[in-house]
Design a protein around this motif. Structure first.
Motif, mmCIF file in Angstrom:
data_model
loop_
_atom_site.group_PDB
_atom_site.id
_atom_site.type_symbol
_atom_site.label_atom_id
_atom_site.label_comp_id
_atom_site.label_asym_id
_atom_site.label_seq_id
_atom_site.Cartn_x
_atom_site.Cartn_y
_atom_site.Cartn_z
ATOM 1 N N LEU A 1 1.692 8.409 -3.775
ATOM 2 C CA LEU A 1 1.053 7.839 -4.976
ATOM 3 C C LEU A 1 0.308 6.651 -4.864
ATOM 4 C CD1 LEU A 1 0.656 8.163 -8.024
ATOM 5 C CD2 LEU A 1 2.907 7.830 -8.612
ATOM 6 N N PHE B 1 -9.053 -11.851 -16.940
ATOM 7 C CA PHE B 1 -8.655 -12.889 -17.817
ATOM 8 C C PHE B 1 -9.562 -13.695 -18.077
ATOM 9 C CE2 PHE B 1 -5.182 -11.761 -14.860
ATOM 10 C CZ PHE B 1 -3.908 -11.826 -15.441
ATOM 11 N N VAL C 1 8.236 11.031 -0.121
ATOM 12 C CA VAL C 1 7.452 10.601 -1.136
ATOM 13 C C VAL C 1 7.133 8.952 -0.811
ATOM 14 C CG1 VAL C 1 7.047 10.210 -3.651
ATOM 15 C CG2 VAL C 1 8.094 12.281 -2.612
ATOM 16 N N ARG C 2 6.000 8.609 -1.108
ATOM 17 C CA ARG C 2 5.567 7.144 -1.268
ATOM 18 C C ARG C 2 5.015 6.824 -2.291
ATOM 19 N NH1 ARG C 2 3.870 3.622 3.907
ATOM 20 N NH2 ARG C 2 4.010 1.792 3.002
ATOM 21 N N VAL C 3 5.452 5.867 -2.955
ATOM 22 C CA VAL C 3 4.572 5.286 -4.184
ATOM 23 C C VAL C 3 4.114 3.711 -3.892
ATOM 24 C CG1 VAL C 3 4.788 4.811 -6.527
ATOM 25 C CG2 VAL C 3 5.839 6.683 -5.751
ATOM 26 N N SER C 4 3.219 3.393 -4.266
ATOM 27 C CA SER C 4 2.438 1.975 -3.846
ATOM 28 C C SER C 4 2.002 1.622 -5.013
ATOM 29 C CB SER C 4 1.761 1.839 -2.636
ATOM 30 O OG SER C 4 0.863 2.622 -2.378
ATOM 31 N N LEU C 5 2.215 0.340 -5.467
ATOM 32 C CA LEU C 5 1.595 -0.319 -6.531
ATOM 33 C C LEU C 5 0.829 -1.633 -5.986
ATOM 34 C CD1 LEU C 5 0.696 -0.824 -9.647
ATOM 35 C CD2 LEU C 5 2.879 -2.002 -9.901
ATOM 36 N N ASN C 6 -0.524 -1.652 -6.072
ATOM 37 C CA ASN C 6 -1.563 -2.574 -5.625
ATOM 38 C C ASN C 6 -1.097 -2.743 -3.953
ATOM 39 O OD1 ASN C 6 -2.734 -3.131 -7.891
ATOM 40 N ND2 ASN C 6 -1.100 -4.563 -8.753
ATOM 41 N N ILE C 7 -1.633 -3.864 -3.452
ATOM 42 C CA ILE C 7 -1.652 -3.927 -1.992
ATOM 43 C C ILE C 7 -0.263 -5.135 -1.691
ATOM 44 C CG2 ILE C 7 -2.796 -4.631 0.231
ATOM 45 C CD1 ILE C 7 -5.249 -3.814 -1.605
ATOM 46 N N ARG D 1 -9.570 -3.774 -8.183
ATOM 47 C CA ARG D 1 -8.902 -3.125 -7.350
ATOM 48 C C ARG D 1 -8.969 -1.720 -7.048
ATOM 49 N NH1 ARG D 1 -4.489 -6.599 -9.252
ATOM 50 N NH2 ARG D 1 -4.296 -8.440 -8.169
ATOM 51 N N PRO E 1 2.381 9.853 3.974
ATOM 52 C CA PRO E 1 3.191 8.507 3.358
ATOM 53 C C PRO E 1 3.864 7.444 4.499
ATOM 54 C CG PRO E 1 4.365 10.663 3.697
ATOM 55 C CD PRO E 1 3.195 10.918 4.104
ATOM 56 N N TYR F 1 1.305 -12.360 -8.737
ATOM 57 C CA TYR F 1 0.851 -10.987 -8.239
ATOM 58 C C TYR F 1 2.137 -10.059 -7.902
ATOM 59 C CZ TYR F 1 -3.499 -13.595 -7.366
ATOM 60 O OH TYR F 1 -4.505 -14.452 -7.390
ATOM 61 N N GLN G 1 -5.998 -11.071 -21.877
ATOM 62 C CA GLN G 1 -5.810 -10.431 -20.674
ATOM 63 C C GLN G 1 -6.395 -8.870 -20.979
ATOM 64 O OE1 GLN G 1 -2.156 -10.048 -18.982
ATOM 65 N NE2 GLN G 1 -2.784 -9.012 -16.999
ATOM 66 N N PRO H 1 -4.884 -12.131 -10.615
ATOM 67 C CA PRO H 1 -3.354 -11.900 -10.551
ATOM 68 C C PRO H 1 -2.899 -10.962 -11.625
ATOM 69 C CG PRO H 1 -3.659 -13.951 -11.613
ATOM 70 C CD PRO H 1 -5.139 -13.518 -11.147
ATOM 71 N N ASP H 2 -1.799 -10.263 -11.731
ATOM 72 C CA ASP H 2 -1.276 -9.329 -12.622
ATOM 73 C C ASP H 2 -1.028 -10.043 -14.021
ATOM 74 O OD1 ASP H 2 -1.406 -6.846 -11.176
ATOM 75 O OD2 ASP H 2 -0.138 -8.261 -9.753
ATOM 76 N N ALA H 3 -0.469 -11.398 -13.972
ATOM 77 C CA ALA H 3 -0.004 -12.060 -15.091
ATOM 78 C C ALA H 3 -0.388 -13.526 -14.873
ATOM 79 C CB ALA H 3 1.295 -11.701 -15.222
ATOM 80 N N GLY I 1 -7.770 -11.806 -5.275
ATOM 81 C CA GLY I 1 -8.214 -11.127 -6.593
ATOM 82 C C GLY I 1 -7.449 -11.797 -7.586
ATOM 83 N N ILE J 1 -1.376 3.387 -6.785
ATOM 84 C CA ILE J 1 -1.677 2.876 -7.928
ATOM 85 C C ILE J 1 -2.242 1.438 -8.059
ATOM 86 C CG2 ILE J 1 -0.782 2.205 -10.320
ATOM 87 C CD1 ILE J 1 1.780 3.923 -9.751
ATOM 88 N N LYS J 2 -3.463 1.194 -8.413
ATOM 89 C CA LYS J 2 -3.976 0.031 -8.481
ATOM 90 C C LYS J 2 -4.351 -0.366 -10.065
ATOM 91 C CE LYS J 2 -4.966 -0.235 -3.651
ATOM 92 N NZ LYS J 2 -6.149 -0.072 -2.727
ATOM 93 N N ASP K 1 -8.061 -6.216 -13.445
ATOM 94 C CA ASP K 1 -7.636 -7.200 -14.377
ATOM 95 C C ASP K 1 -8.645 -8.435 -14.651
ATOM 96 O OD1 ASP K 1 -4.315 -7.059 -14.490
ATOM 97 O OD2 ASP K 1 -4.870 -6.867 -12.405
ATOM 98 N N THR L 1 4.116 13.653 -0.155
ATOM 99 C CA THR L 1 3.455 13.054 -1.318
ATOM 100 C C THR L 1 3.345 11.476 -1.462
ATOM 101 O OG1 THR L 1 4.492 14.778 -2.812
ATOM 102 C CG2 THR L 1 3.743 12.957 -3.677
ATOM 103 N N SER M 1 -10.802 -9.117 -11.190
ATOM 104 C CA SER M 1 -11.194 -8.187 -9.793
ATOM 105 C C SER M 1 -10.927 -6.785 -10.336
ATOM 106 C CB SER M 1 -9.972 -8.822 -9.046
ATOM 107 O OG SER M 1 -8.685 -8.318 -9.507
#
Lengths: 141, 128
Positions: free
Chosen positions: B90, B98, A27-33, B115, B125, A74, B69, A60-62, A58, B92-93, B96, B88, B113
């Motif tokens: 997953l 501001f 299993v692999r989970v990735s959040l953003n790049i 994403r 995977p 980021y 935000q 930022p997240d915060a 892009g 997630i992107k 955002d 599997t 942006s």
């Protein structure tokens, strides 16, 4: 022509391959790049601006406040999980449902922070942890 | 003969997609790109921002200025379930936005942006 020897070899190879992957979960989970040092090499403190950073990376997240101005963060995550159930090997020969599970999770959480002065020029930037991506490796010991 | 070939292809396709799973999850509404285009630096007021985009998901104070935000998350999971070997993945992107408001309540800067655009279901995977 397939000789008996070739057929046996193919059967053994198939059986060994099946046994090697038996009961596996990957299993692999990735959040953003995931950002690498090469991705952010264009940032030069004192000259790169907020617009340059947002154009390349892009939004930022915060965004937070600092004494010098603003800090953009980021965040990214790369989780790798692998699991092998060796109990599957015994299933054909036992009436019970045995489990012998090895599993391991590699949680690669990191963030890249960029600090700006009030004019929107980069003051400094750095990764929080610089975690290297762990391979899929179910052995937990 | 053609119908037999077509039927065989259909059967092969049906067999191949057995054990596949697709899942999707989202958090928040899509950020309206027309609303973002309607934000003008030095002109649009705080009330207009709220009218266009709704209340922000997060309000940050930044050196005496307000930062609104807005965010949205999209997750896509693909699973290949081959009984003894399961894969599997997953992904997630986030999108955002501001909106920086100056002390007079006018838009000073807009940072956004998207994403999630073009994000695909992935099964494999390994690799990037």
């Amino acid at each position: 022509m397939w000789t008996i020897r070739n057929r046996v070899a193919l059967f053994l190879l198939t059986a060994m391959t099946c046994l090697a992957v038996v009961g596996c979960n990957v299993v692999r989970v990735s959040l953003n790049i995931t950002l690498t040092p090469e991705d952010v090499a264009f940032i030069t403190p004192g000259s790169t601006t907020l617009t340059d950073v947002v154009t390349k990376l892009g939004a930022p997240d915060a965004i937070g406040e600092s004494e010098t101005g603003m800090v953009a963060t980021y965040r990214f995550l790369d989780l790798k999980y692998s699991r092998v159930n060796f109990g599957w090997l015994a299933k054909p020969w036992t009436p019970v449902d045995p489990d012998l599970i090895f599993s391991r999770t590699g949680l690669g959480v990191d963030a890249f922070q960029v600090a700006f002065d009030p004019r929107g020029v980069v003051v400094h930037s750095s990764f929080q942890r610089r975690l290297a991506g762990l391979p899929f490796y179910p052995y937990p010991f | 003969m053609k119908s037999t070939g077509g039927l065989s292809l259909l059967l092969l396709f049906v067999v191949l997609i057995q054990g596949c799973a697709f899942s999707r999850g989202t958090l928040g509404d899509e950020i309206n790109s027309e609303a973002i285009a309607a934000l003008h630096k030095g002109e649009t007021t705080k009330d207009e921002v709220i009218h266009l985009l709704g209340a922000p998901d997060r309000l940050v104070q930044l050196n005496g200025r307000d930062v609104f935000q807005y965010y949205r998350y999209d997750a896509k999971a693909g699973s290949l379930l081959l009984i003894v070997l399961n894969f599997t993945r997953l992904s997630i992107k986030s999108d955002d936005l501001f909106v920086v408001l100056n002390q007079n309540g006018l838009v000073e800067d807009v940072i956004s942006s998207k994403r999630t655009a073009g994000m695909k279901f992935r099964f494999w995977p390994f690799g990037d």
